[in-house]
Write a protein that holds these residues in place. Structure first.
Motif, PDB file in Angstrom:
ATOM      1  N   GLN A   1       0.823  -1.215   0.000  1.00  0.00           N
ATOM      2  CA  GLN A   1       0.000   0.000   0.000  1.00  0.00           C
ATOM      3  C   GLN A   1       0.849   1.253   0.000  1.00  0.00           C
ATOM      4  OE1 GLN A   1      -3.464   0.103  -0.316  1.00  0.00           O
ATOM      5  NE2 GLN A   1      -2.883   2.233  -0.760  1.00  0.00           N
ATOM      6  N   ALA A   2       1.935   1.238   0.760  1.00  0.00           N
ATOM      7  CA  ALA A   2       2.816   2.406   0.796  1.00  0.00           C
ATOM      8  C   ALA A   2       3.427   2.668  -0.578  1.00  0.00           C
ATOM      9  CB  ALA A   2       3.903   2.216   1.837  1.00  0.00           C
ATOM     10  N   VAL A   3       3.812   1.596  -1.262  1.00  0.00           N
ATOM     11  CA  VAL A   3       4.389   1.737  -2.600  1.00  0.00           C
ATOM     12  C   VAL A   3       3.339   2.267  -3.574  1.00  0.00           C
ATOM     13  CG1 VAL A   3       5.394   0.487  -4.542  1.00  0.00           C
ATOM     14  CG2 VAL A   3       6.155   0.000  -2.218  1.00  0.00           C
ATOM     15  N   GLU A   4       2.102   1.757  -3.457  1.00  0.00           N
ATOM     16  CA  GLU A   4       1.030   2.229  -4.344  1.00  0.00           C
ATOM     17  C   GLU A   4       0.730   3.703  -4.104  1.00  0.00           C
ATOM     18  OE1 GLU A   4      -2.331  -0.324  -3.820  1.00  0.00           O
ATOM     19  OE2 GLU A   4      -1.385  -2.037  -4.830  1.00  0.00           O
ATOM     20  N   ASP A   5       0.680   4.097  -2.827  1.00  0.00           N
ATOM     21  CA  ASP A   5       0.433   5.502  -2.520  1.00  0.00           C
ATOM     22  C   ASP A   5       1.548   6.386  -3.064  1.00  0.00           C
ATOM     23  OD1 ASP A   5      -1.876   4.812  -1.176  1.00  0.00           O
ATOM     24  OD2 ASP A   5      -0.984   4.953   0.824  1.00  0.00           O
TER      25      ASP A   5
ATOM     26  N   THR B   1      -3.024  15.753 -11.124  1.00  0.00           N
ATOM     27  CA  THR B   1      -2.889  14.307 -11.324  1.00  0.00           C
ATOM     28  C   THR B   1      -2.607  13.518 -10.050  1.00  0.00           C
ATOM     29  OG1 THR B   1      -0.529  14.559 -11.837  1.00  0.00           O
ATOM     30  CG2 THR B   1      -2.071  14.640 -13.690  1.00  0.00           C
ATOM     31  N   THR B   2      -2.050  14.165  -9.025  1.00  0.00           N
ATOM     32  CA  THR B   2      -1.711  13.434  -7.809  1.00  0.00           C
ATOM     33  C   THR B   2      -2.966  13.056  -7.029  1.00  0.00           C
ATOM     34  OG1 THR B   2      -0.425  13.499  -5.761  1.00  0.00           O
ATOM     35  CG2 THR B   2      -1.437  15.558  -6.449  1.00  0.00           C
ATOM     36  N   THR B   3      -2.905  11.937  -6.315  1.00  0.00           N
ATOM     37  CA  THR B   3      -4.004  11.545  -5.421  1.00  0.00           C
ATOM     38  C   THR B   3      -3.739  11.992  -3.988  1.00  0.00           C
ATOM     39  OG1 THR B   3      -2.988   9.390  -4.957  1.00  0.00           O
ATOM     40  CG2 THR B   3      -4.518   9.514  -6.837  1.00  0.00           C
ATOM     41  N   ARG B   4      -2.646  12.670  -3.752  1.00  0.00           N
ATOM     42  CA  ARG B   4      -2.244  13.009  -2.386  1.00  0.00           C
ATOM     43  C   ARG B   4      -3.296  13.831  -1.653  1.00  0.00           C
ATOM     44  NH1 ARG B   4       1.658  13.812   1.440  1.00  0.00           N
ATOM     45  NH2 ARG B   4       1.809  15.896   2.332  1.00  0.00           N
ATOM     46  N   HIS B   5      -3.971  14.734  -2.351  1.00  0.00           N
ATOM     47  CA  HIS B   5      -4.863  15.679  -1.681  1.00  0.00           C
ATOM     48  C   HIS B   5      -6.344  15.326  -1.817  1.00  0.00           C
ATOM     49  CE1 HIS B   5      -1.353  18.029  -1.004  1.00  0.00           C
ATOM     50  NE2 HIS B   5      -1.203  18.383  -2.252  1.00  0.00           N
ATOM     51  N   ARG B   6      -6.652  14.129  -2.255  1.00  0.00           N
ATOM     52  CA  ARG B   6      -8.055  13.810  -2.522  1.00  0.00           C
ATOM     53  C   ARG B   6      -8.852  13.457  -1.274  1.00  0.00           C
ATOM     54  NH1 ARG B   6      -7.470  10.487  -8.272  1.00  0.00           N
ATOM     55  NH2 ARG B   6      -6.607  12.267  -9.421  1.00  0.00           N
ATOM     56  N   ALA B   7      -8.174  13.178  -0.181  1.00  0.00           N
ATOM     57  CA  ALA B   7      -8.874  12.836   1.062  1.00  0.00           C
ATOM     58  C   ALA B   7      -7.955  13.129   2.232  1.00  0.00           C
ATOM     59  CB  ALA B   7      -9.275  11.364   1.049  1.00  0.00           C
ATOM     60  N   HIS B   8      -8.532  13.110   3.424  1.00  0.00           N
ATOM     61  CA  HIS B   8      -7.718  13.248   4.638  1.00  0.00           C
ATOM     62  C   HIS B   8      -6.758  12.072   4.744  1.00  0.00           C
ATOM     63  CE1 HIS B   8      -6.398  13.570   8.701  1.00  0.00           C
ATOM     64  NE2 HIS B   8      -7.140  12.554   9.130  1.00  0.00           N
ATOM     65  N   ARG B   9      -5.483  12.367   5.032  1.00  0.00           N
ATOM     66  CA  ARG B   9      -4.468  11.328   5.135  1.00  0.00           C
ATOM     67  C   ARG B   9      -4.222  10.978   6.598  1.00  0.00           C
ATOM     68  NH1 ARG B   9      -2.460  15.274   2.108  1.00  0.00           N
ATOM     69  NH2 ARG B   9      -1.017  15.924   3.745  1.00  0.00           N
ATOM     70  N   THR B  10      -4.108   9.712   6.880  1.00  0.00           N
ATOM     71  CA  THR B  10      -3.689   9.277   8.212  1.00  0.00           C
ATOM     72  C   THR B  10      -2.316   8.637   8.093  1.00  0.00           C
ATOM     73  OG1 THR B  10      -4.816   7.143   7.927  1.00  0.00           O
ATOM     74  CG2 THR B  10      -6.049   8.914   9.024  1.00  0.00           C
ATOM     75  N   LEU B  11      -1.496   8.843   9.096  1.00  0.00           N
ATOM     76  CA  LEU B  11      -0.137   8.318   9.092  1.00  0.00           C
ATOM     77  C   LEU B  11      -0.179   6.821   9.383  1.00  0.00           C
ATOM     78  CD1 LEU B  11       2.628   9.728   8.716  1.00  0.00           C
ATOM     79  CD2 LEU B  11       2.854   9.699  11.204  1.00  0.00           C
ATOM     80  N   PRO B  12       0.356   5.984   8.498  1.00  0.00           N
ATOM     81  CA  PRO B  12       0.371   4.544   8.774  1.00  0.00           C
ATOM     82  C   PRO B  12       1.156   4.239  10.056  1.00  0.00           C
ATOM     83  CG  PRO B  12       1.034   5.000   6.501  1.00  0.00           C
ATOM     84  CD  PRO B  12       0.998   6.315   7.209  1.00  0.00           C
TER      85      PRO B  12
END
Length: 305
Positions: A11-15, A282-293
């Motif tokens: 998942q980290a690699v996909e993100d 194009t980035t998905t980084r800002h599309r939702a609230h991020r939680t730290l794994p």
């Protein structure tokens, strides 16, 4: 990223891939050669989850801890310490990265970049104190000054000079016209990023230009975004007007090599504004609230020891 244990699991690699960090490196540094562009991609990878996202969490609300972390990073840019002295993966990775970033750089440009990256790390303490105290910016222009530091906008520009082959001499770089141009470019990127990152920052808080406009004008989100667009257009117009009316006067005073460097510097600022715009699309980084794994919570552990 993997060598310094900054990515764990599929998942980290996909993100990481979907955030398009290698692509933004290409957008921001289109004149870089292959080796420099690879270093830029490493830098963008380091910049976000291993460092910036750490300070969005609990670590960023402890100013004393942030001060110790950033002191270690400032020590690296000043050459006071290397990777062997730091147990935290993020800090060790930056020590390796810094050596790559400054490789082949002139002494003059390296001194300037050291100043800007130290300012970047120092500004994280300012933000941490503001978080801890619940302080909110009330003046937009004051905010933009801080925003340029907290994103390392000018340090990124330094790298573009280094990797683009158009280093501006100190006697010219400090000119008020160039100073205003780079601040305007940084403001445009800051406005764009703040508008795109609202899904995350509505949850975690922190400084954001859209939040500031909402408070200052007592307006809705839609109205604040419309005002932000007007502000951005005014800044873009001001940047174009500086290049049209005042930059030629400066260029005429220079020899041929420095003329090319100064006009190239304008291109660097364009690349930064337009490159960020393309990346944000194009980035998905800002599309939702991020939680730290959970695995990422240890990336800065030990840096404050």
């Amino acid at each position: 990223m993997r060598r310094f244990d900054l990515l764990h699991g599929r998942q980290a690699v996909e993100d990481f891939t979907e955030w398009r960090l290698a692509e933004v490196a290409g957008h921001l540094y289109p004149r870089a050669d292959q080796e420099a562009c690879a270093t830029a991609a490493r830098m963008m990878g380091w910049y976000f989850l291993p460092f910036d996202d750490q300070l969005d969490g609990e670590a960023g609300r402890d100013p004393r801890r942030v001060a110790r972390i950033c002191d270690a990073l400032i020590g690296i840019v000043h050459g006071a310490s290397g990777p062997e002295r730091h147990p935290a993966p993020t800090v060790r990775a930056f020590a390796d990265l810094w050596e790559r970033m400054v490789r082949g750089m002139s002494a003059t440009l390296r001194a300037r970049m050291t100043h800007h990256w130290a300012s970047y790390f120092s500004s994280q303490l300012t933000e941490s104190i503001d978080r801890a105290e619940g302080r909110e910016c009330t003046d937009l222009e004051e905010y933009f000054q801080l925003r340029a530091a907290t994103t390392c906008a000018f340090g990124q520009n330094d790298l573009a000079e280094h990797w683009g082959g158009s280093e501006v001499a100190p006697v010219v770089w400090h000119d008020p016209v160039l100073r205003r141009m780079r601040q305007l470019a940084a403001d445009l990127v800051g406005l764009r990023n703040d508008s795109m990152s609202l899904a995350h920052e509505d949850v975690v808080g922190g400084h954001n230009a859209i939040h500031l406009i909402e408070r200052a004008h007592g307006c809705s989100r839609g109205e604040a975004l419309a005002l932000a667009c007007e502000i951005a257009q005014d800044k873009a117009d001001a940047l174009v007007e500086l290049e049209r009316r005042k930059l030629p006067r400066l260029v005429r005073a220079l020899d041929a090599d420095q003329r090319a460097a100064v006009t190239g510097y304008a291109d660097i600022l364009h690349d930064r504004v337009l490159g960020d715009y393309e990346w944000e699309r194009t980035t998905t980084r800002h599309r939702a609230h991020r939680t730290l794994p959970d695995w990422a919570t240890s990336l800065l552990v030990g840096a404050e020891d």
